[in-house]
Design a protein around this motif. Structure first.
Motif, PDB file in Angstrom:
ATOM      1  N   HIS A  26       0.778  -1.072  -0.191  1.00  0.00           N
ATOM      2  CA  HIS A  26       0.450  -0.410  -0.739  1.00  0.00           C
ATOM      3  C   HIS A  26       0.418   1.079  -0.253  1.00  0.00           C
ATOM      4  CE1 HIS A  26      -3.115  -2.730   0.810  1.00  0.00           C
ATOM      5  NE2 HIS A  26      -2.895  -3.108   1.612  1.00  0.00           N
ATOM      6  N   ALA A  27       2.086   1.181   0.371  1.00  0.00           N
ATOM      7  CA  ALA A  27       2.334   2.086   0.444  1.00  0.00           C
ATOM      8  C   ALA A  27       4.242   1.964   0.932  1.00  0.00           C
ATOM      9  CB  ALA A  27       2.357   3.308   2.174  1.00  0.00           C
ATOM     10  N   ASP A  91      -2.559   3.579   6.601  1.00  0.00           N
ATOM     11  CA  ASP A  91      -2.277   2.698   6.626  1.00  0.00           C
ATOM     12  C   ASP A  91      -2.970   1.479   7.853  1.00  0.00           C
ATOM     13  OD1 ASP A  91      -1.570   2.276   4.367  1.00  0.00           O
ATOM     14  OD2 ASP A  91       0.783   2.837   4.119  1.00  0.00           O
ATOM     15  N   ARG A  94      -6.481   0.029   7.498  1.00  0.00           N
ATOM     16  CA  ARG A  94      -7.191  -0.726   6.499  1.00  0.00           C
ATOM     17  C   ARG A  94      -7.371  -2.632   7.594  1.00  0.00           C
ATOM     18  NH1 ARG A  94      -4.817  -0.652   1.501  1.00  0.00           N
ATOM     19  NH2 ARG A  94      -3.569   1.473   1.298  1.00  0.00           N
ATOM     20  N   HIS A 123      -5.029   6.062  -1.503  1.00  0.00           N
ATOM     21  CA  HIS A 123      -3.003   5.761  -1.669  1.00  0.00           C
ATOM     22  C   HIS A 123      -2.618   5.792  -2.809  1.00  0.00           C
ATOM     23  CE1 HIS A 123      -3.697   4.615   3.207  1.00  0.00           C
ATOM     24  NE2 HIS A 123      -4.857   4.065   2.628  1.00  0.00           N
ATOM     25  N   HIS A 160       0.878  11.253   5.364  1.00  0.00           N
ATOM     26  CA  HIS A 160       0.645   9.304   4.660  1.00  0.00           C
ATOM     27  C   HIS A 160       1.001   9.545   3.142  1.00  0.00           C
ATOM     28  CE1 HIS A 160       0.609   5.630   4.876  1.00  0.00           C
ATOM     29  NE2 HIS A 160      -0.461   5.336   3.200  1.00  0.00           N
ATOM     30  N   ASP A 164       2.900   9.066   0.108  1.00  0.00           N
ATOM     31  CA  ASP A 164       2.409   8.527  -1.472  1.00  0.00           C
ATOM     32  C   ASP A 164       2.764   8.440  -2.256  1.00  0.00           C
ATOM     33  OD1 ASP A 164       1.378   5.826   0.720  1.00  0.00           O
ATOM     34  OD2 ASP A 164      -0.125   6.344   0.343  1.00  0.00           O
ATOM     35  N   HIS A 170       2.483   3.904  -7.016  1.00  0.00           N
ATOM     36  CA  HIS A 170       0.963   4.479  -6.835  1.00  0.00           C
ATOM     37  C   HIS A 170       0.600   5.682  -7.918  1.00  0.00           C
ATOM     38  CE1 HIS A 170       0.493   3.617  -1.888  1.00  0.00           C
ATOM     39  NE2 HIS A 170       2.209   2.496  -2.362  1.00  0.00           N
TER      40      HIS A 170
HETATM   41 ZN   LIG Z   1      -0.634   4.404   1.895  1.00  0.00          ZN
END
Ligand SMILES: [Zn+2]
Length: 290
Positions: A26-27, A91, A94, A123, A160, A164, A170
């Motif tokens: 995710h990141a 994150d 989630r 994200h 955040h 990202d 991303h």
């Molecule tokens: Zn992220």
């Protein structure tokens, strides 16, 4: 009516299907996000650091961030440490049952938050969806002009997502869910060298547990990189997105499935430049918004 055995079989199939789906990263990992937050902090005025600290103190997850700060850096500045720990909050929700995903029933609101969705589509942005750029613009406006609850909610998200959007994968890929469906072989990892290209990039800033002395060492290297020009516009989300897109075209995909020493070195350089730029830009933007 289906027999219990067939229900069990269906469940097993579903479970296996879930296992086979490429697990999406995710990141930047925690190390990358904390490095970005640390550089942003250095860029911020003393007055704005105080404003940020006051907002984070009112966040419902402040006790958790403070606990981590105390555990990892007991002699350090709590305001600084909490700011770093808040960088991965977007994150962490989630897997947090207080928040809900696209297919779940809504959960009760915390602390007057504007909403409790997990917003996994905030994200990224690629051909398949996502809206990191518009989310960033909305969060920035809420941080500058929203009510108290909206500001408290927007701040960790903004910390955040500025990170990202500087991670090229991303902002697109090659029809492979931002590199999540492209597998590479990373010889630097003796155990399980196969991983997705997305995870490979997420992990370039360092091990996910990096804090304390290890973080300081990483920051010393990042500080040697030239900061973005003071002349560039503050909070220019579209520029950051385009830069990531440009990197994607030529710099992000390795020529061969197995990562060479030369590509590794190149990728580490690109990742460090993106982390450094993200941190400086985040700090300047917060100075402007608060
Ligand atoms: Zn992220």
């Amino acid at each position: 009516m289906p027999s219990p055995a067939s229900v069990g079989f269906k469940r097993l199939c579903l479970f296996l299907c879930l296992l086979l789906l490429p697990s999406a990263s995710h990141a930047w990992n925690g190390a990358g996000h904390r490095q970005i937050a640390a550089l942003a902090w250095e860029e911020m005025s003393a007055e704005n650091r105080q404003k940020v600290a006051a907002l984070l103190r009112q966040h419902p997850d402040y006790p958790r961030w403070r606990q981590r700060q105390q555990k990892n850096d007991p002699k350090g500045d709590p305001d600084y440490g909490v700011f770093l720990e808040a960088s991965t909050w977007a994150d962490e929700i989630r897997g947090d049952t207080r928040f809900y995903g696209a297919k779940d029933a809504p959960t009760p609101r915390l602390n007057g938050f504007p909403d409790m969705r997990r917003h996994s589509d905030w994200h990224y942005r690629d051909a398949g969806g996502g809206n990191i750029d518009s989310a960033l613009k909305k969060l920035a406006s809420d941080l500058a002009h929203g009510n108290r609850a909206a500001k408290i909610y927007a701040l960790p998200w903004l910390i955040h997502l500025v990170g990202d959007i500087h991670q090229p994968l991303h902002c697109g890929g090659k029809n492979d869910r931002g590199g999540n469906q492209t597998t590479i072989i990373n010889p630097a990892r003796s155990k399980r060298p196969e991983m997705s290209l997305h995870k490979y990039w997420d992990d370039l800033p360092g091990p996910h547990w990096q804090r304390g002395k290890y973080l300081s060492d990483a920051l010393n290297k990042l500080r040697r990189l030239p900061p973005p020009s003071q002349a560039e516009p503050v909070g220019d989300v579209n520029r950051w997105y385009s830069e990531s897109r440009e990197l994607l075209a030529k710099q992000v995909y390795p020529p061969r499935k197995k990562i060479s020493a030369a590509f590794q070195k190149h990728a580490e350089t690109v990742a460090a430049q993106r982390v450094s730029a993200a941190g400086r830009r985040l700090g300047r933007w917060l100075n402007r918004l608060l």
